[in-house]
Design a protein around this motif. Structure first.
Motif, PDB file in Angstrom:
ATOM      1  N   LEU A 122      33.939 -11.534  13.109  1.00  0.00           N
ATOM      2  CA  LEU A 122      33.595 -12.824  12.521  1.00  0.00           C
ATOM      3  C   LEU A 122      32.315 -12.650  11.709  1.00  0.00           C
ATOM      4  CD1 LEU A 122      34.147 -15.643  15.151  1.00  0.00           C
ATOM      5  CD2 LEU A 122      35.725 -14.667  13.503  1.00  0.00           C
ATOM      6  N   ASN A 123      31.478 -11.706  12.158  1.00  0.00           N
ATOM      7  CA  ASN A 123      30.254 -11.359  11.452  1.00  0.00           C
ATOM      8  C   ASN A 123      29.850 -10.015  12.017  1.00  0.00           C
ATOM      9  OD1 ASN A 123      28.918 -11.673  13.950  1.00  0.00           O
ATOM     10  ND2 ASN A 123      28.494 -13.820  13.542  1.00  0.00           N
ATOM     11  N   PHE A 124      28.757  -9.445  11.523  1.00  0.00           N
ATOM     12  CA  PHE A 124      28.265  -8.267  12.239  1.00  0.00           C
ATOM     13  C   PHE A 124      26.804  -8.465  12.604  1.00  0.00           C
ATOM     14  CE2 PHE A 124      26.288  -6.025   8.624  1.00  0.00           C
ATOM     15  CZ  PHE A 124      27.012  -6.535   7.545  1.00  0.00           C
ATOM     16  N   SER A 125      26.517  -8.184  13.844  1.00  0.00           N
ATOM     17  CA  SER A 125      25.207  -8.498  14.387  1.00  0.00           C
ATOM     18  C   SER A 125      24.341  -7.249  14.372  1.00  0.00           C
ATOM     19  CB  SER A 125      25.358  -8.998  15.814  1.00  0.00           C
ATOM     20  OG  SER A 125      26.051  -8.051  16.557  1.00  0.00           O
ATOM     21  N   MET A 126      23.072  -7.445  14.634  1.00  0.00           N
ATOM     22  CA  MET A 126      22.108  -6.364  14.517  1.00  0.00           C
ATOM     23  C   MET A 126      21.000  -6.583  15.537  1.00  0.00           C
ATOM     24  SD  MET A 126      19.941  -4.832  11.799  1.00  0.00           S
ATOM     25  CE  MET A 126      19.237  -6.412  11.808  1.00  0.00           C
ATOM     26  N   THR A 127      20.454  -5.497  16.041  1.00  0.00           N
ATOM     27  CA  THR A 127      19.422  -5.662  17.061  1.00  0.00           C
ATOM     28  C   THR A 127      18.082  -5.090  16.610  1.00  0.00           C
ATOM     29  OG1 THR A 127      19.934  -3.554  18.054  1.00  0.00           O
ATOM     30  CG2 THR A 127      21.103  -5.456  18.919  1.00  0.00           C
ATOM     31  N   GLY A 128      17.041  -5.519  17.274  1.00  0.00           N
ATOM     32  CA  GLY A 128      15.702  -5.050  16.953  1.00  0.00           C
ATOM     33  C   GLY A 128      14.704  -5.699  17.894  1.00  0.00           C
ATOM     34  N   VAL A 129      13.514  -5.972  17.379  1.00  0.00           N
ATOM     35  CA  VAL A 129      12.457  -6.530  18.214  1.00  0.00           C
ATOM     36  C   VAL A 129      12.120  -7.937  17.720  1.00  0.00           C
ATOM     37  CG1 VAL A 129      10.197  -6.097  19.222  1.00  0.00           C
ATOM     38  CG2 VAL A 129      11.521  -4.189  18.287  1.00  0.00           C
TER      39      VAL A 129
ATOM     40  N   GLY B 146      19.289  -9.153  19.893  1.00  0.00           N
ATOM     41  CA  GLY B 146      20.069  -9.107  18.662  1.00  0.00           C
ATOM     42  C   GLY B 146      20.035 -10.417  17.898  1.00  0.00           C
ATOM     43  N   ASP B 147      20.496 -10.353  16.631  1.00  0.00           N
ATOM     44  CA  ASP B 147      20.377 -11.529  15.765  1.00  0.00           C
ATOM     45  C   ASP B 147      21.355 -12.647  16.125  1.00  0.00           C
ATOM     46  OD1 ASP B 147      22.708 -10.392  14.936  1.00  0.00           O
ATOM     47  OD2 ASP B 147      22.070  -9.996  12.888  1.00  0.00           O
ATOM     48  N   TRP B 148      22.184 -12.435  17.159  1.00  0.00           N
ATOM     49  CA  TRP B 148      23.036 -13.536  17.617  1.00  0.00           C
ATOM     50  C   TRP B 148      22.169 -14.673  18.177  1.00  0.00           C
ATOM     51  CZ3 TRP B 148      23.577  -8.498  19.544  1.00  0.00           C
ATOM     52  CH2 TRP B 148      22.922  -8.228  20.744  1.00  0.00           C
TER      53      TRP B 148
ATOM     54  N   GLY C  11      23.883 -16.852  12.912  1.00  0.00           N
ATOM     55  CA  GLY C  11      22.617 -16.146  12.709  1.00  0.00           C
ATOM     56  C   GLY C  11      22.799 -14.724  12.207  1.00  0.00           C
ATOM     57  N   SER C  12      24.039 -14.282  12.085  1.00  0.00           N
ATOM     58  CA  SER C  12      24.275 -12.892  11.696  1.00  0.00           C
ATOM     59  C   SER C  12      24.906 -12.818  10.312  1.00  0.00           C
ATOM     60  CB  SER C  12      25.209 -12.214  12.699  1.00  0.00           C
ATOM     61  OG  SER C  12      24.658 -12.267  13.973  1.00  0.00           O
TER      62      SER C  12
END
Lengths: 322, 461
Positions: free
Chosen positions: B174-181, B306-308, B378-379
């Motif tokens: 549906l979207n692609f999410s991304m992770t970080g700090v 993550g950006d979710w 959010g992604s």
């Protein structure tokens, strides 16, 4: 009723018949008996059907699956006893069983001792309001669903929970910790939840046992100069021996097959320190999708419970007969 | 009553129970063929429905119901479905929601036994190998999904041996999410952090500054069966070594190992954070929702996530949250991030596969859908690089996560999650080892060795 259906049996003794007739008579007898039993069978059939479908069939299926390598959906492969061999050789599968035995201390021994003492005190209090109140308070955990108990205790034992607040308040700040997240305290912490739940059951069983004690026995003991403790050891304890046996068996079983409380509070963590066989079966079946291995562990757990409980059962039975 | 009659009656009574038992036994043993059939080729489960032969994939003109099984707690699917129903009034969604853990355990049975059309997928290589998911290659060709950047769909391809990264397409995002700090801007200002750190060393300094200021640097979830330290660990791995090696390991490529020198350095870096006390002291009993409530409540300066959550954070603490990727060893150096499509699949038994595929394509291409994806999810939406993007407030954390996504793309730094390598590697291997490391009962090198051993056992067995 049974008598009217087969009047002949009482009238003639079989030895008076010629031998050729005996066989046909027996056959006729058997047919009659079968007919006699049929209405009974028809009455139990619905219950029997459900018992077979939902208890026996899953039981046999579990035993059957334990001999296969199967992911739950696709084709399966016969592997014989491989799943059982792995049970005995894989330390990851032995750890949970050790944990379950440690839980017996918290789920069984502590609640039984506490239950007996509580029941004896409550009995002394007689029909007073205090007795009623303490009985209700102690039995309440039995009424609360285990899931709710697990959630509640998770909050109590959280790092900012009531338990740690209390410890800080009385100056024991050095003891505070995340009780369920610490390798050394997680299993005892889970055990405390189990003990809290099981105390009510043990107390109620003991109270039931104590009500049937003849008050004259206590009077006699008192006349002989027995104090409260002597009275408890010599009169109360022997009288509730059977209830004690039942309480021990039920709580030991609850320790060995524990699942709900642990699933809610720690999910086996931290680092497998609270992993028990019930939880391991769930993980194997639904996450690893090793239905065969999960079934083998389930069968082994059932056998283990029987091995532990049957001698206990016999012990209480012979004691009560002597 | 004579003795004879007594025994007769007794055997008569015994006969009924034995008959009853026989009946019960017969019922019980009725299922004595091997479970799921034997390993004959014709027994393997294959789907009953296929893409329609005409090649014109859309929703039928008559009234249609799409059955969906999705994850609860994330409103993105429901909002997309509502907008789709608006635009195509003859289509209705019948949505069933469950927690992700429940979906994980139900997935094979639901796909095998029901005619669910669209489903949120857990780790999917087993499901694809079992023939429970529809091969979407025909749709991909027809809708032009194969023209998108290949990295978007790479994780959703499964080959004949169950290895991911290549082979037929079995899912769609549906979207692609991304992770970080994520960081709390107000607390960061207190410790003198006015802009995100450019190097790992700088980040170490800020963590120490937060600790010195009496704040909790990171209240990362790591309790129960969910080892949240896997997030910083994997991000550190991508700062120390090439992300593509980590992907090969996750995709089960031959000879791949997680126990490499650079990964050991990354794990040691994480261990040094644990030893320095940068994590809350109760992280082994913290769950995900507790982490979120502490971060939103200002009780944690940083979290690895993550950006979710971007949309959620923009609502709960507007303008107060910031985001950066795990910094590289040297300024401008190599970095990476876990980035994965929010995976949905079409069941091999789907009643309306064409319409379901049409919906998935609509999510990636329709402007209203892409707006919902960004604002609610959010992604980043799926689809071609130059596709429509909605306007976003540049101060929002959503804008920062989307910008970070572009940087990861340029760096070729996107990785699947190390927890997705096999179905049980997370709960049975990463989580216990990370929890032991927090408790000082496992070393960085020991953890990677142990995880690699479990990995080999799981893919060999």
């Amino acid at each position: 009723m049974a008598r009217t259906w087969r009047p002949s049996a009482g009238v003639t003794s079989p030895t008076e018949e010629p031998s050729g007739d005996i066989r046909s008579r027996r056959r006729a007898d058997r047919a009659r008996r079968l007919r006699a039993g049929l209405p009974g069978l028809a009455l139990v059939a619905p219950a029997l059907f459900f018992y077979a479908m939902f208890v026996l069939r899953p039981l046999f299926a579990t035993v059957q699956y334990s001999f296969y390598d199967w992911d739950g959906i696709g084709p399966s492969t016969w592997v014989g006893l491989d799943n059982y061999v792995r049970l005995l050789t894989d330390p990851e599968l032995i750890g949970p069983i050790v944990n379950a035995f440690q839980l017996i201390l918290y789920f069984s021994i502590i609640p039984v001792i506490f239950g007996v003492i509580a029941a004896a005190i409550i009995r002394k209090l007689g029909a007073s309001k205090l007795a009623l109140a303490s009985r209700t308070v102690l039995f309440l955990p039995q009424v609360i669903p285990l899931v709710a108990a697990g959630i509640m205790w998770t909050w109590i034992m959280a790092s900012d929970g009531v338990l740690n607040q209390f410890l800080s308040l009385i100056g024991l700040e050095s003891l505070t910790r995340a009780w369920l997240g610490d390798f050394d305290t997680a299993l005892p912490a889970v055990g405390v939840i189990g003990a809290w739940v099981n105390v009510g059951l043990c107390m109620l069983l003991m109270l039931a046992g104590m009500t049937k004690i003849d008050p004259a026995l206590y009077e006699a003991a008192r006349l002989d100069g027995a104090g409260a403790i002597r009275e408890f050891v010599s009169v109360t304890l022997p009288a509730v021996r059977q209830e004690l046996g039942v309480a021990i068996i039920i709580t030991v079983i609850s320790a060995l097959r524990s699942f709900d409380i642990i699933f809610i509070s720690t999910q086996g963590g931290p680092g497998n320190s609270t992993l028990v066989p019930g939880l391991e079966i769930y993980y194997l079946a639904f996450f690893s999708r090793e239905i065969g291995q999960a079934s083998a562990l389930a069968v082994a757990l059932t056998a283990l419970v029987l091995i532990v409980v049957l001698p206990l059962n016999r012990l209480t039975r012979t004691e009560s007969m002597s | 009553m004579s003795q004879a009659s007594f025994t007769h009656r007794a055997t008569g009574r015994r006969l009924v129970p034995s008959l009853a038992l026989g009946l019960a036994g017969a019922l019980a043993l009725a299922a004595c063929s091997p479970p799921g059939g034997t390993a004959e080729p014709e027994e393997t489960a294959t789907g009953t429905s296929t893409p329609s032969a005409s090649g014109d994939f859309s929703c039928p003109a008559e009234d249609t119901t799409i059955k969906a099984y999705v994850e609860t707690g994330f409103p993105i699917f429901a909002e997309l479905a509502a907008e789709f129903e608006n635009q195509y009034p003859n289509v209705t969604f019948d949505i069933r929601e469950d927690q992700f853990a429940v979906i994980t355990q139900n997935a094979p049975r639901t796909l095998a036994d029901s005619d669910t059309d669209i489903m949120r997928l857990p780790q999917m290589s087993d499901l694809a190998s079992q023939g429970l998911l529809m091969d979407l290659d025909e749709y991909a060709a027809a809708f032009g999904w194969d023209q998108w950047p290949s990295s978007q769909l790479e994780q959703l391809r499964v080959d004949a041996d169950g290895r991911r990264g290549d082979g037929p397409l079995y899912g769609m995002g549906l979207n692609f999410s991304m992770t970080g700090v994520f960081y709390n801007k107000e607390l960061a200002a207190q410790i003198g952090m006015t802009e995100p750190p450019a190097t790992l060393e700088e980040f170490d300094g800020y963590l120490q500054a937060a600790k010195d200021a009496g704040l909790t640097p990171v209240a990362q979830f790591n309790g129960g069966a969910t080892g949240g330290l896997a997030f910083p660990l994997q991000a550190l791995m991508a700062s120390y070594g090439p992300p593509s090696d980590i992907n090969s390991w996750i995709y089960l490529q031959d000879g791949a190992t997680i126990d490499t020198d650079t990964n050991v350095q990354a794990a040691e870096h994480l261990a040094s954070w644990i030893d320095a006390g940068y994590f809350a002291d109760d992280i082994n009993s913290l769950d995900y929702s507790q982490m979120m409530s502490r971060f939103i409540g200002g009780e944690s300066v940083f979290i690895f996530n993550g950006d979710w959550e971007s949309g959620n954070l923009d609502t709960q603490m507007p303008g107060e949250a910031g985001f950066f990727l795990m910094p590289p060893l040297e300024e401008g150096g190599q970095l990476g991030a876990m980035s994965a499509p929010l995976t949905y699949g079409i069941s091999a038994n789907a009643g309306n596969p064409d319409c379901a595929a049409f919906f998935l394509d609509w999510v990636a291409t329709d402007e209203a859908a892409r707006t919902i994806t960004v604002e609610v999810g959010g992604s980043h939406p799926m689809g071609p690089v130059d596709a429509f993007m909605p306007e976003i407030d540049p101060d929002s954390v959503t804008a920062q996560t989307l910008a970070a996504g572009a940087i990861v793309g340029e760096n070729n730094g996107s990785m699947d999650f190390i927890a997705n390598a096999t179905g049980e590697i997370y709960a049975k291997s990463w989580t216990p080892n990370l929890q032991k490391m927090v408790a000082g009962e496992q070393t960085a090198a020991g953890m990677l060795e142990s995880v690699q051993a479990d990995y080999l056992e799981q893919i060999g067995g």
